[in-house]
Design a protein around this motif. Structure first.
Motif, PDB file in Angstrom:
ATOM      1  N   HIS A 190      32.291  41.582  35.594  1.00  0.00           N
ATOM      2  CA  HIS A 190      33.014  40.556  36.348  1.00  0.00           C
ATOM      3  C   HIS A 190      34.175  39.938  35.579  1.00  0.00           C
ATOM      4  CE1 HIS A 190      30.639  37.580  34.071  1.00  0.00           C
ATOM      5  NE2 HIS A 190      29.566  38.306  34.361  1.00  0.00           N
ATOM      6  N   HIS A 191      34.318  40.307  34.287  1.00  0.00           N
ATOM      7  CA  HIS A 191      35.457  39.791  33.534  1.00  0.00           C
ATOM      8  C   HIS A 191      35.634  40.609  32.250  1.00  0.00           C
ATOM      9  CE1 HIS A 191      38.482  37.043  32.114  1.00  0.00           C
ATOM     10  NE2 HIS A 191      37.783  36.705  31.042  1.00  0.00           N
ATOM     11  N   ALA A 199      37.988  40.215  28.625  1.00  0.00           N
ATOM     12  CA  ALA A 199      38.930  39.363  27.882  1.00  0.00           C
ATOM     13  C   ALA A 199      39.343  40.043  26.580  1.00  0.00           C
ATOM     14  CB  ALA A 199      38.275  38.019  27.574  1.00  0.00           C
ATOM     15  N   HIS A 212      32.361  41.078  30.073  1.00  0.00           N
ATOM     16  CA  HIS A 212      31.313  40.218  30.619  1.00  0.00           C
ATOM     17  C   HIS A 212      30.646  40.914  31.805  1.00  0.00           C
ATOM     18  CE1 HIS A 212      32.854  36.499  28.502  1.00  0.00           C
ATOM     19  NE2 HIS A 212      33.896  37.309  28.407  1.00  0.00           N
ATOM     20  N   THR A 213      29.321  41.030  31.760  1.00  0.00           N
ATOM     21  CA  THR A 213      28.580  41.728  32.814  1.00  0.00           C
ATOM     22  C   THR A 213      27.361  40.909  33.233  1.00  0.00           C
ATOM     23  OG1 THR A 213      26.943  42.948  31.493  1.00  0.00           O
ATOM     24  CG2 THR A 213      29.181  43.844  31.564  1.00  0.00           C
ATOM     25  N   LYS A 259      27.174  40.253  27.399  1.00  0.00           N
ATOM     26  CA  LYS A 259      28.516  40.585  26.929  1.00  0.00           C
ATOM     27  C   LYS A 259      28.474  41.795  25.996  1.00  0.00           C
ATOM     28  CE  LYS A 259      29.872  35.697  26.928  1.00  0.00           C
ATOM     29  NZ  LYS A 259      30.366  34.585  26.070  1.00  0.00           N
ATOM     30  N   GLU A 270      41.271  45.174  40.209  1.00  0.00           N
ATOM     31  CA  GLU A 270      41.178  43.757  39.868  1.00  0.00           C
ATOM     32  C   GLU A 270      40.937  43.519  38.374  1.00  0.00           C
ATOM     33  OE1 GLU A 270      40.079  44.034  44.214  1.00  0.00           O
ATOM     34  OE2 GLU A 270      39.787  45.190  42.386  1.00  0.00           O
ATOM     35  N   LEU A 271      40.105  44.343  37.753  1.00  0.00           N
ATOM     36  CA  LEU A 271      39.815  44.130  36.333  1.00  0.00           C
ATOM     37  C   LEU A 271      41.057  44.312  35.468  1.00  0.00           C
ATOM     38  CD1 LEU A 271      36.313  45.802  35.843  1.00  0.00           C
ATOM     39  CD2 LEU A 271      36.865  43.363  35.789  1.00  0.00           C
ATOM     40  N   VAL A 288      43.005  41.139  35.706  1.00  0.00           N
ATOM     41  CA  VAL A 288      42.425  40.095  34.875  1.00  0.00           C
ATOM     42  C   VAL A 288      42.910  40.230  33.430  1.00  0.00           C
ATOM     43  CG1 VAL A 288      40.254  39.302  33.832  1.00  0.00           C
ATOM     44  CG2 VAL A 288      40.385  39.717  36.291  1.00  0.00           C
TER      45      VAL A 288
END
Length: 404
Positions: free
Chosen positions: A80-81, A83, A92-93, A97, A290-291, A294
């Motif tokens: 979902h993210h 970084a 991030h899952t 992490k 989308e990822l 981000v």
């Protein structure tokens, strides 16, 4: 710290993982689906050579090779993210992490739904869902249905449904509205249809498709299009009929279909009701990116590739150092092209991590293989693929030159 995390266990992700493991990189592959193979799992079609392309078998080959190389592959994990922290990434899952020096995003594509009155009824599904239910889960989606949307994807899957014993009454256009756009315009659909006529069982249709590439012939063909449609795989394909509504109380019971003008406008008092128990909506595919957004990756809208795609090089690297992309996230093409791109991405990551100059030749061959695979593709989802690819390549060069 992992060397690479690969998000997506489809043809691109698995192929990349194989190359990374061949070069002894500490590799983790994650996918939210419980089965490995991505869109490969639903694919089943006959090649022009007469051979059958069985996606489940092709996926098994990739999975077996990746597992033979002791690749860490985990399913049921949603990302979902992502970084960028200093010189590495934090992914991030739902399972915590993970940190890695490189990330490959191979998330594939998603379907575009075209709204039709009554589309919330049980028995209405996307064409991709019907493909998965039929080919993966071996569940019959219904006894008799209609496919809304005439394009490369719907034509291929319609044949697969027929092979699964499902009765397809016909393929029709969506009604003309702001969202359906050119999918509801017979002229635009005819242009796309001419690109898949080579798949038809009729030699007459295949021969005629050579002439149908002319815009003049296409417009004439739409005006003279048979009232009963043109049959492909024993399925009537209508370019002069569109769905008006899906009818039923607790589930799909019928559809209302009307005749349309060559421009796609409904002809008054031409409606007919057809009894069906399911409807498949085929609105096409768009890159699931989308990822990458981000991550702050640069994007470019390229119609020839299906929408907004992350800007990347032929080596599948983005302008974000350590971030790579492969497969349908880079543009809508076949699973074979995605598999070839995955190989390129895996080699690029290995080259970045090892600085092994012997990988240069392998990488050059792999990039050439992507072009060869594209040239020989049985199905092309969009015209002018190379023109779209060149636009993305030029955008990548501009970005990297500016950074330098």
């Amino acid at each position: 710290m992992l060397d690479v995390i690969i998000i997506g266990a489809g043809p691109a992700g698995l192929s990349a993982a194989i190359e990374c493991r061949k070069n002894d990189l500490n590799t983790l592959v994650v996918d939210e689906f419980p089965k490995l193979g991505g869109r490969l799992l639903g694919q089943l079609h006959q090649e022009p050579t007469g051979e059958w392309w069985n996606g489940i078998e092709e996926a098994k080959k990739l999975v077996d090779e990746a597992q033979r190389l002791n690749t860490d592959i985990r399913t049921g994990i949603s990302v979902h993210h992502v970084a960028k922290v200093d010189d590495h990434f934090v992914v991030h899952t739902n399972d915590g992490k993970f940190e890695a020096t490189n990330v490959l995003i191979a998330t594939g594509a998603a379907e575009t739904a075209v709204p039709v009155p009554g589309w919330t009824l049980p028995g209405v599904m996307s064409i991709g869902a019907a493909q998965v239910m039929t080919n993966v889960h071996r569940v019959k989606v219904g006894e008799r249905g209609v496919i809304v949307g005439v394009n490369v994807l719907s034509a291929a899957i319609a044949h697969e449904l027929k092979l699964g014993g499902v009765d397809i009454h016909s393929m029709v256009l969506p009604s003309k509205n702001v969202i359906s756009a050119d999918q509801a315009e017979p002229y635009a659909v005819m242009e796309r249809l001419s690109r898949i006529a080579h798949l038809a069982p009729s030699a007459f249709i295949r021969f005629g498709s050579k002439f149908a590439k002319s815009p003049i012939v296409q417009k004439l063909a739409v005006k003279l299009y048979p009232k009963n449609g043109i049959t492909m795989f024993d399925i009537p394909i209508h370019l002069r009929k569109a769905i008006v509504s899906i009818n039923g109380t607790e589930q799909v019971e019928s559809v209302t279909i009307a005749k349309v003008t060559p421009e796609g406008d409904i002809i008054p008092n031409s409606e007919e009701v057809v009894n069906v128990d399911f409807v498949c909506i085929a609105g096409g595919l768009y890159p699931l990116a989308e990822l990458a957004a981000v991550m702050g990756c640069e994007f470019k809208y390229v119609e020839e590739l299906g929408g907004h795609v992350p800007v990347h090089s032929e080596a599948m690297e983005t302008a974000v150092d350590g971030l790579f992309v492969a497969g349908n996230i880079t543009g809508i093409e076949s699973a074979k092209v995605a598999r070839s791109q995955g190989t390129v991405a895996g080699l690029s990551i290995a080259k970045r991590m090892t600085n092994d100059v012997s990988l240069d030749r392998q990488l050059d061959r792999a990039m050439q293989n992507v072009k060869t695979t594209r040239d020989n593709a049985t199905i092309q989802f969009h015209p002018h693929i190379y023109r779209g690819r060149e636009r993305v390549k030029a955008a990548y060069n501009r970005i990297t030159e500016t950074k330098e």
